[in-house]
Design an enzyme around this catalytic site. Structure first.
Site, PDB file in Angstrom:
ATOM      1  N   HIS A  24       3.030  11.590   0.906  1.00 38.58           N
ATOM      2  CA  HIS A  24       2.886  10.350   1.674  1.00 38.58           C
ATOM      3  C   HIS A  24       1.403  10.058   1.929  1.00 38.58           C
ATOM      4  CE1 HIS A  24       3.125   8.201   5.789  1.00 38.58           C
ATOM      5  NE2 HIS A  24       3.337   7.317   4.835  1.00 38.58           N
TER       6      HIS A  24
HETATM    7 CA    CA Z   1       2.610   8.600  -2.242  1.00 35.23          CA
END
Ligand code: CA
Ligand code: VJV
Ligand code: ZN
Length: 388
Positions: free
Chosen positions: A188
Site C-alpha cells: 500500500h
Molecule cells: Ca500499491
C-alpha cells in the site's frame, strides 16, 4: 536497432544517477540498489538511451543543494532530516537511542554507509523528472530509482527514508491544479495517501495485497480521504496470486473512469515490481507484460506522466519490467531476446528473454470472480460520487 518503431511518439526523458546504484542496505537485505544497474544495462543494451533525453543527475556538481533541501523540508521535519544528515553507521549508541525513541525499525530501514547521499540522490532524480514535466520539456519522465512511498514526515518506514513522491508532487502542485497518483507496487502507498488525505488536488490510488499482517497493514477499501479530500483517495485491496488478465482488467476499468472524472493535469505512477510473480517478498503473479500493460494504458490517456520505481526484490525481473516499461514509454516494441554483449547476461539464464512466461510453481489465485467484481463495483461507486 533492437526495436521496431511505431507511431505515437512522445518526448520521453530518462533521469538517472550513476551513484545511487552503488549503495547497500546490508547483506541479505531484500532491497538491492544494484537492480538499478541491471535495469540501466538492459535499457542501454536495447539502445533506448538513443531515443530519450538523458538527464544525468549529479549531486557533486549540483550548486542548488539548498533548493533541494528546502523542497525536502516541505514534507519532512527538520529534526528528521538533520538526523539522516548526521547519522552514520559508526554512531551506534546515540543512533540506537534515537531509533527506539522514534519507533524506527532498523532492520527494515538500516543506517548504512552514505545513507543521506543515497536519499538525496534518488530524491533529486525524481525532482529532475518533475522539473522536465513542469517545464514541458517531456511528456513522460522516468526515474526508476525513486518511488519510496512509505517514508513518513518524521521517520523512515519500509526501506524508504525520504519520500521522493510526496516531495515531487508538492512541487508539481505549484504548476498543476490536480495530480493523480497511481501505485502498482504490491504494498500500500500509505505515506503518499496520508500526505494528501485532506486535499482534493491530489487523488491517490493504490493497488496492493491487503490482509493478515502484510505490510503496512493499511489500504482497506474504506479508506477514501477526509474533509476536502473525502473521496480523493482510493484503495484496491487484493489477495495472493492475482494474474495478468484479472489485474489489468480491474486496473483499466477503474483508472479509465477515474481519469475521466478527476481530469488530472499530471499523473505520477509508482511502478513497484514486487507485484510480479516470483518476487522475493511479493505474492502476486503478474508477468512483465501484464505489469507493463498498466503503464501502456496510463500512457494512452495522454496526460503528462512521471514514472517512478519502488519495490521489486528479484533483481532480474525488476530490470526486465523497468526496461520493458521504458520501451512502452517510448512506444517501441523490444525484441524478446535480450541483446548480445549485455553485462550480467548470464543472470538471465536459461531463457534470456525480456518477458519470460511464469512457470508452473506459482501461487494459487485467491481472488474469486465475485470478490473482484464486488471490489470493482464499490470502487466505481466512489468514483461516481466524485462527479456529483
Ligand atoms: Ca500499491
Ligand atoms: O513487514 C515488515 C515489518 C516487520 C518488522 C521488521 N522485520 C525485519 C520484518 C517484519 C513488520 N516490513 C516489511 C517492509 C516492506 C517494505 C516494502 C517497500 C516497498 O516495496 O513497498 C517500496 C520500496 C518487510 N517485508 C519483508 C521484510 N520487511 C524483510 C526485511 C528484511 C529482511 C527480510 C525481509 C530486512 C533485513 C534482512 N532481511 C536481512
Ligand atoms: Zn513494495
Amino acid at each position: 536497432f533492437e526495436f521496431n518503431i511505431t507511431n505515437t511518439k512522445k518526448r520521453v526523458s530518462y533521469h538517472r544517477n550513476n551513484d545511487t546504484m552503488n549503495y547497500h542496505y546490508g547483506p541479505f537485505h531484500p532491497m538491492k540498489p544494484f537492480r538499478l544497474r541491471l535495469t540501466d544495462h538492459l535499457v542501454t543494451g536495447y539502445g533506448l538511451h538513443n531515443i530519450m533525453d538523458l538527464y544525468e543527475v549529479d549531486l557533486s556538481t549540483n550548486q542548488n543543494i539548498n533548493i533541494l533541501e528546502n523542497k525536502i523540508l516541505k514534507f519532512h521535519s527538520i529534526e528528521y532530516v538533520n538526523f539522516l544528515k548526521n547519522i552514520n553507521e559508526n554512531s551506534d549508541q546515540e543512533n540506537k537511542k534515537y531509533l527506539i525513541k522514534n519507533d524506527i525499525d532498523d532492520n527494515d530501514c538500516p543506517i548504512f554507509h552514505g545513507l543521506y547521499k543515497y536519499c538525496l540522490n534518488y530524491t533529486s532524480t525524481t525532482l529532475s523528472a518533475v522539473s522536465a514535466i513542469e517545464q514541458k520539456k517531456s511528456d513522460i519522465a522516468i526515474n526508476w530509482s525513486g518511488g519510496l512511498h512509505h517514508a513518513k514526515k518524521f521517520k523512515p518506514s519500509g526501506f524508504c527514508y525520504l519520500n521522493d513522491i510526496v516531495i515531487g508532487i508538492l512541487d508539481l502542485l505549484k504548476t498543476h491544479a490536480r495530480v493523480l497518483y497511481i501505485d502498482i507496487d504490491i504494498h500500500h502507498g500509505d505515506a503518499v495517501q496520508e500526505a494528501f488525505y485532506m486535499t482534493d488536488r491530489v487523488f491517490t490510488i493504490s493497488f496492493h495485497k491487503f490482509g493478515g499482517y502484510f505490510f503496512p497493514m493499511t489500504g482497506a477499501l474504506e479508506e477514501t480521504g477526509v474533509s476536502k479530500g473525502k473521496n480523493y483517495a482510493l484503495n484496491v485491496p487484493l489477495m495472493d496470486g492475482i494474474k495478468d488478465f484479472e489485474y489489468t482488467q480491474l486496473f483499466k476499468s477503474i483508472i479509465g473512469p477515474l481519469v475521466e472524472s478527476f481530469n488530472p493535469e499530471c499523473i505520477v505512477m509508482q511502478c513497484g515490481t514486487d507485484s510480479l510473480g516470483y518476487d522475493r517478498l511479493g505474492t502476486f503473479n503478474l508477468t512483465v507484460k501484464g505489469h507493463g500493460e498498466c503503464v501502456k494504458f496510463v500512457r494512452s490517456l495522454g496526460v503528462p506522466l512521471i514514472l517512478v520505481g519502488g519495490g521489486g526484490y528479484t533483481p532480474i525481473n525488476v530490470s526486465r519490467a523497468w526496461c520493458y516499461e521504458t520501451g512502452i514509454a517510448n512506444d517501441v516494441i523490444l525484441k524478446e531476446n535480450l541483446p548480445n554483449n549485455l553485462p550480467f547476461k548470464k543472470y538471465f539464464a536459461p531463457d534470456y528473454s525480456l518477458y519470460p512466461n511464469l512457470g508452473d510453481s506459482i501461487l494459487n489465485d485467491l481472488n474469486t470472480k465475485n470478490f473482484l467484481n464486488d471490489t470493482r463495483i464499490r470502487i466505481l461507486e466512489n468514483i461516481r460520487t466524485l462527479q456529483g
